[in-house]
Each structure stands twice: as C-alpha cells, then as structure tokens.
Scaffold this motif. Structure first.
Motif, PDB file in Angstrom:
ATOM      1  N   ARG A   1     -31.785  31.553  17.967  1.00 50.09           N
ATOM      2  CA  ARG A   1     -32.583  30.420  18.434  1.00 50.09           C
ATOM      3  C   ARG A   1     -33.000  29.568  17.227  1.00 50.09           C
ATOM      4  O   ARG A   1     -33.353  30.083  16.165  1.00 50.09           O
ATOM      5  N   VAL A   2     -32.980  28.251  17.447  1.00 45.01           N
ATOM      6  CA  VAL A   2     -33.325  27.308  16.387  1.00 45.01           C
ATOM      7  C   VAL A   2     -34.217  26.226  16.983  1.00 45.01           C
ATOM      8  O   VAL A   2     -33.965  25.754  18.104  1.00 45.01           O
ATOM      9  N   ARG A   3     -35.237  25.834  16.259  1.00 43.24           N
ATOM     10  CA  ARG A   3     -36.084  24.727  16.685  1.00 43.24           C
ATOM     11  C   ARG A   3     -36.530  23.939  15.462  1.00 43.24           C
ATOM     12  O   ARG A   3     -36.644  24.472  14.354  1.00 43.24           O
ATOM     13  N   GLU A   4     -36.767  22.647  15.686  1.00 38.21           N
ATOM     14  CA  GLU A   4     -37.221  21.802  14.588  1.00 38.21           C
ATOM     15  C   GLU A   4     -38.705  22.054  14.353  1.00 38.21           C
ATOM     16  O   GLU A   4     -39.486  22.189  15.288  1.00 38.21           O
ATOM     17  N   LEU A   5     -39.078  22.118  13.087  1.00 35.64           N
ATOM     18  CA  LEU A   5     -40.482  22.332  12.738  1.00 35.64           C
ATOM     19  C   LEU A   5     -41.265  21.042  12.958  1.00 35.64           C
ATOM     20  O   LEU A   5     -40.861  19.975  12.485  1.00 35.64           O
TER      21      LEU A   5
ATOM     22  N   LEU B   1     -36.563  41.829   9.028  1.00 33.20           N
ATOM     23  CA  LEU B   1     -37.241  43.053   9.428  1.00 33.20           C
ATOM     24  C   LEU B   1     -36.315  43.914  10.278  1.00 33.20           C
ATOM     25  O   LEU B   1     -35.497  43.393  11.061  1.00 33.20           O
ATOM     26  N   ASP B   2     -36.439  45.203  10.131  1.00 36.28           N
ATOM     27  CA  ASP B   2     -35.774  46.122  11.035  1.00 36.28           C
ATOM     28  C   ASP B   2     -36.573  46.213  12.321  1.00 36.28           C
ATOM     29  O   ASP B   2     -37.800  46.413  12.288  1.00 36.28           O
ATOM     30  N   GLY B   3     -35.865  46.052  13.468  1.00 41.33           N
ATOM     31  CA  GLY B   3     -36.520  46.178  14.751  1.00 41.33           C
ATOM     32  C   GLY B   3     -36.250  47.521  15.379  1.00 41.33           C
ATOM     33  O   GLY B   3     -35.537  48.372  14.817  1.00 41.33           O
ATOM     34  N   PRO B   4     -36.788  47.759  16.566  1.00 43.62           N
ATOM     35  CA  PRO B   4     -36.551  49.028  17.257  1.00 43.62           C
ATOM     36  C   PRO B   4     -35.068  49.204  17.620  1.00 43.62           C
ATOM     37  O   PRO B   4     -34.330  48.225  17.795  1.00 43.62           O
ATOM     38  N   ASN B   5     -34.644  50.436  17.701  1.00 39.86           N
ATOM     39  CA  ASN B   5     -33.309  50.778  18.207  1.00 39.86           C
ATOM     40  C   ASN B   5     -32.188  50.130  17.400  1.00 39.86           C
ATOM     41  O   ASN B   5     -31.209  49.617  17.973  1.00 39.86           O
ATOM     42  N   GLY B   6     -32.313  50.130  16.072  1.00 42.54           N
ATOM     43  CA  GLY B   6     -31.229  49.665  15.229  1.00 42.54           C
ATOM     44  C   GLY B   6     -30.969  48.178  15.300  1.00 42.54           C
ATOM     45  O   GLY B   6     -29.821  47.724  15.129  1.00 42.54           O
ATOM     46  N   THR B   7     -32.010  47.366  15.528  1.00 44.35           N
ATOM     47  CA  THR B   7     -31.851  45.911  15.602  1.00 44.35           C
ATOM     48  C   THR B   7     -32.492  45.246  14.386  1.00 44.35           C
ATOM     49  O   THR B   7     -33.230  45.870  13.634  1.00 44.35           O
ATOM     50  N   ILE B   8     -32.160  43.982  14.230  1.00 41.63           N
ATOM     51  CA  ILE B   8     -32.783  43.204  13.149  1.00 41.63           C
ATOM     52  C   ILE B   8     -33.504  42.001  13.744  1.00 41.63           C
ATOM     53  O   ILE B   8     -33.115  41.463  14.790  1.00 41.63           O
ATOM     54  N   PHE B   9     -34.575  41.604  13.060  1.00 42.78           N
ATOM     55  CA  PHE B   9     -35.344  40.408  13.416  1.00 42.78           C
ATOM     56  C   PHE B   9     -35.467  39.584  12.139  1.00 42.78           C
ATOM     57  O   PHE B   9     -36.293  39.884  11.286  1.00 42.78           O
ATOM     58  N   ASP B  10     -34.627  38.598  12.017  1.00 44.37           N
ATOM     59  CA  ASP B  10     -34.592  37.779  10.803  1.00 44.37           C
ATOM     60  C   ASP B  10     -35.085  36.362  11.128  1.00 44.37           C
ATOM     61  O   ASP B  10     -34.656  35.757  12.115  1.00 44.37           O
ATOM     62  N   SER B  11     -35.989  35.861  10.312  1.00 45.12           N
ATOM     63  CA  SER B  11     -36.535  34.511  10.501  1.00 45.12           C
ATOM     64  C   SER B  11     -36.334  33.711   9.221  1.00 45.12           C
ATOM     65  O   SER B  11     -36.518  34.238   8.114  1.00 45.12           O
ATOM     66  N   PHE B  12     -36.005  32.436   9.384  1.00 43.73           N
ATOM     67  CA  PHE B  12     -35.737  31.565   8.243  1.00 43.73           C
ATOM     68  C   PHE B  12     -36.372  30.197   8.481  1.00 43.73           C
ATOM     69  O   PHE B  12     -36.382  29.705   9.609  1.00 43.73           O
ATOM     70  N   GLU B  13     -36.891  29.627   7.409  1.00 45.69           N
ATOM     71  CA  GLU B  13     -37.265  28.211   7.424  1.00 45.69           C
ATOM     72  C   GLU B  13     -36.271  27.489   6.534  1.00 45.69           C
ATOM     73  O   GLU B  13     -36.128  27.839   5.352  1.00 45.69           O
ATOM     74  N   VAL B  14     -35.576  26.514   7.105  1.00 45.39           N
ATOM     75  CA  VAL B  14     -34.493  25.845   6.380  1.00 45.39           C
ATOM     76  C   VAL B  14     -34.679  24.330   6.452  1.00 45.39           C
ATOM     77  O   VAL B  14     -35.339  23.813   7.351  1.00 45.39           O
ATOM     78  N   VAL B  15     -34.067  23.631   5.501  1.00 49.00           N
ATOM     79  CA  VAL B  15     -34.072  22.165   5.502  1.00 49.00           C
ATOM     80  C   VAL B  15     -32.655  21.685   5.214  1.00 49.00           C
ATOM     81  O   VAL B  15     -31.849  22.389   4.586  1.00 49.00           O
ATOM     82  N   ASN B  16     -32.352  20.487   5.664  1.00 46.30           N
ATOM     83  CA  ASN B  16     -31.043  19.903   5.377  1.00 46.30           C
ATOM     84  C   ASN B  16     -30.928  19.625   3.890  1.00 46.30           C
ATOM     85  O   ASN B  16     -31.733  18.885   3.322  1.00 46.30           O
TER      86      ASN B  16
END
Length: 876
Positions: free
Chosen positions: A683-687, A728-743
């Motif tokens: 998922r991606v959204r503009e800040l 971050l490592d999530g439950p049941n072998g999942t990942i939760f990765d968050s990024f703030e990016v700019v063009n």
C-alpha cells in the motif's frame, strides 16, 4: 508679561565675589535640605511630600537667584518645565526652566540671564534652560519633546498675562492637535519600549524610561492633559476613561516606583535611572528589605518592581485604547459568536457582566483569541472586566474537570505559546497556577540569568514555538528536525512551563518542580506515561546541558551513562529540545554555535547508542494501550468494530504499537482487512502536505533477500529516495516494512498507484534478479563527507547481531547496504533507517544463514564489504 519693553531694564549691580558667596551658601543650604529629606526618606515619609519639598527648596533658591540678577520690572517671566514643572524633583534630577521674553527683552537681559545661570550652576543647580518668545515657543513646540516639557509649565516668577501667553503659544489650535499628539506619543512610547527589548524584566531595569516605568505614567498624564485638559489622572474617572480601581492601582504603583527612584538617586549619589547591580543591594537594604530563608532582600525588592511595572503596562494599554476610541469614535461591533465580538480589531465580550466569575468563560476568550489571528489585542473594557474577576477565579486544583480540560485544549489548539504569554501578562496564568504567580517578577541576583523567572520561562516557550515553525531557526542545528517527531507537543510545553517553577523555595528546584508538575498533570487527566515524561523532564532539565558542557562526550562511557539515564528516544527528543530552548532563553549571549554543536553531538551519539540497543522504552505498556485505543477509534470511523480491529492488530508486530503513531497503524490495519494471512500486501499513499512524498507499507511472508529487494526496487525501478524506514518481523514469519520516500528526480514522478503496482509486480518474481543501480555521489554532498563507521553489538536477547552504519547519505545508499547484506546471505529481522541532513544512521538487527549472531570472522567480512561499497560509491 510684567510690562512692555521701552528700554533695557536696569540690572542689579554685578559683584562676582558676592555672587560666589551666595552660590556657596545656596549650595550648603540645598545640601542641608537634601540631608534632611534623605533622613525623612529613610523614616518612610510620604514620597509625594518629599518630592514636593525638594521642588520647593529649589524654587526658593531659584527665585532668590532671580531676584539678585533680574530687575523686578524686567519684562521676563520664569517657568519650571518638565518634571520640575510637575512639582516633583528627585535628589539629583536636573531642573528645566523656561524664560519667556520677547526678542528685545532677551537682548537687553542677556548679561543678567548669563549671570543667573552661572550662579545656579555654582550653587549646584544644574539647570537646563531655554529663553524664548511666544513665537519661538510655538516654533520649538514642533518638536513634541519640547512641547511636552512646556505643557507642564509651572510659574515661578510670572504674572497671569505671561501664563496666558505661554498657554496660547502652545495651544492645540496652533501646534500638535490632541489626536496627532496622542498618535505621536503612542509611537514614541512604542519606540522607547523597543529600546529595552519591550520588557521591563531586564537584569538592570530603567526605572524612568523602561516599559512600565515612570515615563509610561507621565505619558498617560500628558495625553490626558492635551486631550481632555486635566493635569491628573483622577478626573478621568468622571470622564469614564478610567475606573476607580485602575486609578488606585496606578497611584499605588506610581508611589512605589517613585520611592525606588528616589532611593536609587540617594545610593548612587547622582542622577541614575538604571537599577544597576552596583546599587541593588544597597537600595534594598536602605528600603528595609532583609534576606529570609527563601529569598534575598534584593530579590524581594526587584520582584516588587517587576510586578509594579507589569501592572502599569497592563493599565497603560487599556487607557491608550480608550483614548483611541475617544478620538476615532465607537466601533461598530463585528460579532464572532454568541459570546465575543471584534471592536476596531480588539476582542471583546458581548455581555456587560462577562465573565460571571467563571473560568470557563475566560478560557473561551483565550480560545477565541488564538483562533482569530487578526485580533489586535483585548478590548480595554473586557481587559478591565477580566482584571476585576481575577480574585474570584479558581486555581486548577479547585476547578472542575471540565475547566481543566478546557485549559489542556488551549495547549493543544492554535498558538498555544502565544496563549500562555497572554494569560501570563493578564494575570490569568498566575491564578490558574499559583506556583507561576510566585515566580512572576522573581529575579536571581547573578550575572547568568538576565530575565525574571517568569519571563525566562516565557522565553523558553517562545523558543519551543520557534522549533515548530516552517522556517528553521539557524541558531539550532537539529531542533527543526527533532520537533516533528513529538507525538504530543503540549507535553514539552508543560515541561517548559514547570522547569523553573520552584525557583526560590529552597531545596532543589528541579525536584520540587517535578512534584508540582506531576500534581498538575494528574489533576488535568494526563496518563501516567505523559505525566511521567513531563515530571522526568522537569527533574532532569539540566542533565543534558551539564553532560555536554562539563564532560567529555567523545568518551563512550559518558555517552553510555547518559543514554542509560535517558533510556528511550522519546525522552531524548524532548530533553534535547528543552535544553536548547532553556539555554537560549537564559540570556541572548549564552547561546552560541559551540553549545549548539555540543548538544547536537551529544544528541546524535545518544540517539545512535539507543538505537544500537540501550533503549528501554519508559511506560511501554501504557503507550501501546494508548496507541491501540486511538487506532481502534480511527478504524471505527471506517465502520470496523472493536472485535475486528483486535483481530487485525493480532496480525501486526506488537512493537509497532510502541513506536508508530495511531493514524499509520490504523492505515496499515485497514490494508490487511481484505487480505488473507500469508498474502503480500503493498500500500502506498501520499504524505499530507508534502508533494512528491509517499508512505510505503509492505506486508509479506518473509524470504531471504526480501528487504533488499524492496529497497532496491524503490530506488532503482521507481527513482525514489528513502528518507526513513522501519523493518519489523511480524507474527507467523511475516514482515512489516514501512518507508517514507520522495521523488529523487522531478522529471520522473510516479504517483501512489504506480508505485504500488510496480513494487507488487517486482516482489512477485524472483528476488535475485533485482540489483541496485550504480550512481555517482551528487556534487554538493562531497563537501559534507562523514567518515564511515561500521559497528557491531549483540541484540538485547543475545540471539542476533546489531549492525550500525553511520556515513554520508547519498542516493541509493540504503539499496547498496541492503544488497551487501543479501550478498552475504544475512537475514534482516529489524531495520531502523534514518537520515539527518547529510548524515545517514542505519541500524539493522541481523542473523546469519542459520539465524544466529555473527561471529568475529563474519563481522569483519561484512565490515569490509560495507566499507568497500560505501567508499567506492563516495569516490565515484
């Protein structure tokens, strides 16, 4: 005038020796009179009586000198003008006199007048004199200062005709009509206040010309005389411009200020108007102030002055506004709501009996003021009603919970610092928080603190407000970067409000202030985590300053000890900002680039130490519960009930509720709603408020090299520069990765939907084929190169390694680092990626192919590979 001039008057015989003898005797007579008056002053005699008696003593000598030099039939008139004209003369004040005579009389009496002024000088009467005709008086009155001196003219040797001629020469019909005079004197007062920094709370205040000093009272008198023909303020009560309570207050503070000035002249032995350190203790002793267990006598005296000056300014503002209305007419009210309106830009209560002794009404007034940036100030009638209601307003501990919430709403609303300043200036803050009233006007007798405690506190709050500004304050290297990370800025404002509130009580003011802060926060319904943070900041508000300036912050042990005390990033961010604001608010000369650099270096080193594993979040359980509750409320607005929210939260890492804010947590939870466990979500959204900036969220089953593939895709395929990241490592072998990016390249600016599609497509294929681009370091970054640092430590649980990389940031850096980790077949369990200006600070929790901590050989191999990649790119 006495008589028309036919021929030059016959002067008294000139006898230099006789004149000298008279001057010597006059000097002795005046000195004896001053000694008697000084003794009466020390006995506490009425100050007005003392001032009048000294003016009378000078009158006697001046008239005697006049009779020796000027023939009785001379067509000359003598007036006292300025302060001497008011009939009040301080021990070492100059005397201002005006001789009124036409041109022929001036020429004929030239030698006689010269003899007169020489005799006065020899007698110790330093007379500033002017000799003018009525026409010359009119011309000279074009200078408003000269006119002001003449409107206070008091006849010494002048008949009715001379008095009428002078009055006519400077009449408002000839020069400076009342309205123009009022406007000019108002501007003059504003300029005079500006010369003193617009505050009376200076280390060495000016009793006469400073804000809230005697000159402000004189200005009101001059305006009243020019505008309404009254020489005193008392008649303004009958004219409806001044309340009897206001008149009584001005009279009381006038006497207090005059007594200070009289005593200052005595201890200084000259016409000193500045209450300098040299004289403060002597004057306090002469006035009978004695040290007690909590305050020095000199501090008690100065507190009395500051409070007098503050009250004079407050009433002065009201009267100026009423005079303005007198000239410009009553304003047409502009309603704002059912309770308040604008009158000529001033905020006013619509009800005549406002505020009904109700603190809720007062807080509503300040809320409206904060919401209306075009307000010029508080309307004088409303200001007076507020002043009259102050004694009936409750302190916070006696108020209702609703009123306490109203106060907190002011701190969370627009312009919170401006609101606190207004409340302090108008006496409301001291009523709500009695401890603040105790330090209002309280000075510290040293060269370090140049403001009173209350004014220092407000200066600290203003500095904090500046950190929130869109325009960074160049004095502070990092404050504008740290401020946006505060979850609740009002907590830092409360810490600033309380940090010095226990000054002058005896004991450790930091510890006592922390007790006050905790009681206040608890009463206002703050949770234990927020209350604990504020109390800790107040108790430790000197810790960072002392550590930075008195210890070797290049020593890892110093950083370790400091980081252990601070314990978590939230405390560090708040303490850094409070320390910067506190030092800069103590004295304009105290803050400098060296201290800025020291604090920034300590902050940076501690931040990295905490991220490497020293961090132990305080009140973690309460923060998690608070974030879960807030996120649940946000999801409820989307039609997701509490049970479904709890199920979504169970699929997320528990640590994310400790670190993240509620709003992105709710966004991530909502993204999981329509997906089955084990599927990939992008998922991606503009800040908001940041064009070309996006937040990217990736949830997926973990695979070797996944983190590197996400980072490389964002960088290489989509041309996005990663500003911050958290993996971050999530439950049941999942990942939760968050990024703030700019063009990174404005010529190629993908939108949120395109980023989402491209990243999802890349992650659905083989990850090994995703490789980073080779890039040259931008030219401007080559001038800010930071020597790369690669360090290892054990994770808190001992199972994994903590890798920290500090180096110059550049496009593609994170992609390169992630590629090295993937090439070394290392697994990333957590990543904290941050960029601070040109400095990149990246921390990874990693394991080897067996998911164990790296041994020494593996660490060295990884260090070499990372440095080669960093140095190779920087050299490119």
């Amino acid at each position: 005038m006495n008589h028309p001039v036919a021929a030059g008057p016959v002067a008294a015989p000139l006898d230099a020796a006789d004149d000298a003898a008279w001057a010597s005797a006059a000097r002795t007579t005046l000195a004896q009179a001053d000694e008697r008056l000084a003794r009466r002053f020390d006995r506490g005699d009425d100050i007005d009586r003392l001032l009048a008696l000294r003016a009378r003593a000078v009158d006697h000598l001046l008239k005697a000198a006049w009779s020796r030099c000027i023939p009785v039939d001379a067509p000359l008139a003598l007036f006292a003008v300025g302060g001497y004209g008011r009939g009040e003369l301080f021990p070492h004040s100059d005397i201002d006199v005006l001789v009124l005579a036409d041109h022929r009389a001036q020429q004929a009496s030239h030698e006689a007048l010269a003899r007169l002024f020489a005799m006065l000088w020899d007698a110790g009467l330093h007379a500033s004199h002017a000799v003018r005709s009525t026409t010359q008086c009119t011309e000279a009155a074009a200078d408003i200062t000269v006119l002001t001196a003449m409107i206070e003219a008091r006849p010494l040797v002048a008949d009715d005709h001379a008095q009428a001629a002078l009055a006519d020469a400077i009449a408002a019909t000839r020069v400076w009509p009342a309205r123009e005079y009022f406007i000019a004197k108002g501007e003059e007062q504003r300029a005079r206040h500006a010369r003193f920094g617009d505050t009376s709370d200076n280390l060495e205040p000016n009793l006469k010309d400073g804000p809230g000093g005697l000159r402000d009272l004189h200005t009101l008198g001059w305006m009243a005389q020019r505008s309404f023909g009254v020489r005193e303020l008392q008649p303004l009560i009958g004219l409806g411009h001044l309340g009897s309570d206001e008149a009584a207050a001005l009279e009381r503070e006038r006497r207090a200020l005059q007594r200070l000035r009289y005593g200052l002249h005595l201890v200084a032995g000259r016409a000193e108007e500045r209450l300098r350190f040299d004289y403060q203790k002597m004057l306090a002793e002469r006035l009978g102030f004695a040290d007690d267990a909590q305050n020095l006598g000199v501090e008690q005296m100065m507190q009395g002055f500051y409070r007098s000056a503050a009250l004079v300014r407050r009433i002065n503002d009201r009267l100026l506004q009423r005079f303005e209305e007198q000239f410009d007419g009553a304003a047409v009210p502009e309603p704002l709501d059912a309770r308040f309106e604008l009158r000529r830009g001033y905020l006013a209560a619509r009800s005549d009996d406002w505020p009904h002794d109700d603190i809720a009404e007062v807080f509503a007034l300040f809320a409206m003021w904060a919401a209306q940036p075009r307000v010029r100030g508080l309307h004088s009638h409303t200001a007076r009603a507020l002043a009259e209601a102050l004694p009936a307003l409750p302190a916070y501990d006696a108020a209702t919970p609703v009123s306490r919430e109203d106060f907190m709403a002011l701190l969370r609303g627009p312009q919170p610092v401006a609101t606190l300043e207004r409340m302090a200036r108008l006496g409301v803050l001291g009523r709500w928080l009695p401890a603040f009233a105790q330090v209002s006007g309280r000075m510290q007798f040293d060269l370090f603190h140049v403001y009173t405690v209350d004014q220092h506190t407000l200066a600290v709050l203003r500095n904090l407000a500046a950190f929130a500004s869109d325009t960074p304050d160049e004095r502070f290297a990092m404050a504008h970067e740290v401020w946006p990370r505060l979850r609740k800025p009002e907590l830092l404002l409360l810490a600033g409000l309380f940090h010095d509130i226990a000054k002058g009580r005896g004991g450790d003011h930091s510890e006592l202030g922390a007790v006050d802060a905790r009681a206040f926060c608890t009463a206002h319904g703050l949770g234990e985590a927020d209350t604990g943070l504020i109390a800790w900041l107040v108790e430790k508000h000197l810790l960072m300053s002392v550590t930075a300036q008195k210890q070797d912050i290049a020593d890892p042990e110093v950083i370790h000890r400091f980081a252990t005390i601070v314990a978590d990033r939230v405390r560090l961010d708040h303490l850094y900002l409070l320390t910067c604001a506190d030092i800069a608010g103590t004295s304009p000369k105290l803050w400098n680039a060296w201290k800025d650099r020291l604090l920034a270096d300590l902050y940076t080193a501690t931040r990295l130490a905490l991220r490497r594993g020293l961090e132990h979040p305080v009140a973690a359980a309460e923060r998690i519960a608070e974030n879960r509750s807030a996120a649940t409320a946000l999801l409820a607005e989307q039609g997701i009930d509490a049970a479904e929210s709890a199920a979504l939260f169970a699929r997320m890492p528990a640590e994310s509720f400790l670190r993240a804010r509620a709003e992105p947590l709710a966004w991530q939870a909502a993204a999981l709603r329509d997906t089955r466990p084990g599927s990939t979500v992008v998922r991606v959204r503009e800040l908001a408020g940041h064009a070309g900036a996006f937040e990217v969220f990736v949830h997926s089953p973990d695979r070797d090299g996944l983190f590197a593939s996400i980072v490389i895709t964002l960088d290489r395929l989509l041309g996005l520069a990663i500003q911050q990241a958290r993996a971050l490592d999530g439950p049941n072998g999942t990942i939760f990765d968050s990024f703030e990016v700019v063009n990174a390249d404005p010529r190629y600016a993908p939108g949120a939907a395109q980023i989402e599609r491209s990243l999802a497509a890349a992650l659905s294929g083989p990850l090994e084929s995703i490789r980073p681009s080779r890039r040259t370091q931008p030219r401007h970054l080559r001038h800010f190169r930071i020597a790369p640092q690669v360090a290892f430590d054990r994770s808190p649980d001992g199972r994994h390694s903590v890798l920290s990389v500090v180096c110059t940031d550049r496009p593609g850096l994170l992609a390169d680092l992630a590629h090295v980790l993937r090439a070394q077949r290392l697994r990333v369990h957590d990543a904290r990626i941050a960029t601070f200006g040109e400095r990149a600070e990246d921390v990874f929790i990693i394991g080897d192919a067996s998911d164990q901590a790296l041994d020494d050989t593996q660490q060295q191999a990884l260090r070499d590979a990372l440095l080669a990649r960093i140095d190779g790119e920087n050299a490119g």
